[in-house]
Write a protein that holds these residues in place. Sequence first.
Motif, PDB file in Angstrom:
ATOM      1  N   LEU A 107       0.829  -1.215   0.000  1.00 18.41           N
ATOM      2  CA  LEU A 107       0.000   0.000   0.000  1.00 18.41           C
ATOM      3  C   LEU A 107       0.862   1.263   0.000  1.00 18.41           C
ATOM      4  CD1 LEU A 107      -2.881  -1.004   2.417  1.00 18.41           C
ATOM      5  CD2 LEU A 107      -2.998  -0.732  -0.065  1.00 18.41           C
ATOM      6  N   PHE A 108       1.988   1.228   0.713  1.00 19.59           N
ATOM      7  CA  PHE A 108       2.898   2.378   0.706  1.00 19.59           C
ATOM      8  C   PHE A 108       3.433   2.618  -0.703  1.00 19.59           C
ATOM      9  CE2 PHE A 108       4.156   1.497   5.365  1.00 19.59           C
ATOM     10  CZ  PHE A 108       3.048   2.177   5.812  1.00 19.59           C
TER      11      PHE A 108
ATOM     12  N   GLN B  65       1.281   6.286  -6.995  1.00 16.86           N
ATOM     13  CA  GLN B  65       0.161   7.019  -7.578  1.00 16.86           C
ATOM     14  C   GLN B  65       0.248   8.513  -7.263  1.00 16.86           C
ATOM     15  OE1 GLN B  65      -2.442   5.925  -9.738  1.00 16.86           O
ATOM     16  NE2 GLN B  65      -0.871   4.370  -9.920  1.00 16.86           N
ATOM     17  N   LEU B  66       0.833   8.865  -6.129  1.00 18.28           N
ATOM     18  CA  LEU B  66       1.046  10.277  -5.819  1.00 18.28           C
ATOM     19  C   LEU B  66       2.008  10.900  -6.820  1.00 18.28           C
ATOM     20  CD1 LEU B  66       0.585  12.685  -3.897  1.00 18.28           C
ATOM     21  CD2 LEU B  66       2.531  11.849  -2.564  1.00 18.28           C
ATOM     22  N   ALA B  67       3.026  10.144  -7.194  1.00 15.97           N
ATOM     23  CA  ALA B  67       3.997  10.652  -8.163  1.00 15.97           C
ATOM     24  C   ALA B  67       3.369  10.875  -9.534  1.00 15.97           C
ATOM     25  CB  ALA B  67       5.171   9.683  -8.273  1.00 15.97           C
TER      26      ALA B  67
ATOM     27  N   ASN C  85      -1.608   7.687 -14.215  1.00 15.18           N
ATOM     28  CA  ASN C  85      -2.489   7.487 -13.068  1.00 15.18           C
ATOM     29  C   ASN C  85      -3.525   6.425 -13.438  1.00 15.18           C
ATOM     30  OD1 ASN C  85      -4.053   7.690 -10.781  1.00 15.18           O
ATOM     31  ND2 ASN C  85      -4.673   9.801 -11.121  1.00 15.18           N
ATOM     32  N   ILE C  86      -3.064   5.176 -13.519  1.00 15.21           N
ATOM     33  CA  ILE C  86      -3.920   4.112 -14.063  1.00 15.21           C
ATOM     34  C   ILE C  86      -5.075   3.735 -13.143  1.00 15.21           C
ATOM     35  CG2 ILE C  86      -2.100   3.139 -15.509  1.00 15.21           C
ATOM     36  CD1 ILE C  86      -1.781   0.954 -13.344  1.00 15.21           C
TER      37      ILE C  86
ATOM     38  N   THR D  49      -7.624   9.778  -2.231  1.00 19.31           N
ATOM     39  CA  THR D  49      -7.360   8.348  -2.324  1.00 19.31           C
ATOM     40  C   THR D  49      -5.949   8.037  -1.849  1.00 19.31           C
ATOM     41  OG1 THR D  49      -8.778   8.353  -4.282  1.00 19.31           O
ATOM     42  CG2 THR D  49      -7.574   6.339  -3.827  1.00 19.31           C
ATOM     43  N   VAL D  50      -4.992   8.873  -2.232  1.00 16.40           N
ATOM     44  CA  VAL D  50      -3.608   8.673  -1.794  1.00 16.40           C
ATOM     45  C   VAL D  50      -3.523   8.744  -0.273  1.00 16.40           C
ATOM     46  CG1 VAL D  50      -1.299   9.662  -1.822  1.00 16.40           C
ATOM     47  CG2 VAL D  50      -2.588   9.495  -3.942  1.00 16.40           C
ATOM     48  N   ILE D  51      -4.155   9.747   0.319  1.00 16.49           N
ATOM     49  CA  ILE D  51      -4.114   9.907   1.777  1.00 16.49           C
ATOM     50  C   ILE D  51      -4.750   8.705   2.469  1.00 16.49           C
ATOM     51  CG2 ILE D  51      -5.047  11.272   3.684  1.00 16.49           C
ATOM     52  CD1 ILE D  51      -4.709  13.748   1.833  1.00 16.49           C
TER      53      ILE D  51
END
Length: 151
Positions: free
Chosen positions: A91-92, A98-100, A107-108, A115-117
């Motif tokens: 998950l990390f 995905q944040l990058a 961003n598939i 969502t990232v948070i």
Amino acid sequence: MAHTPVNHPARPIYRAIGGLVGLYFVLFGVLGLIASAGNDVFAQDDTKALGQGTNLGFSLLSILLGAVILFGIVIGRNLDAAINQWLAYVLFVLGLGQLAFLRTDANIFNFSIITVIVVLTLGMVLLMAGMYGKVGTDEEQEAWQKARLVL
């Protein structure tokens, strides 16, 4: 690992917390599946479930992650602790990756910042549940106590 707690008194609570994380992923995945029905698997649109950006691919991945977590919780016997720790690392990587790529075509999973948070927070909670959910013999617990007291 000698520094990981064994037979922690709050182990049942941490196991329940891990189960709640698994249930959240399943619930989010099912709601995302309903919301993204008819879209492409990796569609990048405004589909949201529980306020988070998602698509069919991430919804299916969430259901799979939640099912694996719940499977580990049901089986127990340190399998839950191992699954929780490894899926926390996954998950990390997923959240930071995905944040990058948040505002790019890469961003598939159609992540939003929310969502990232959520993914990173659930990863931290799952890691905590995995680290404090280990069971062992009295000798392993004594070795942990000795290692903990020697600094």
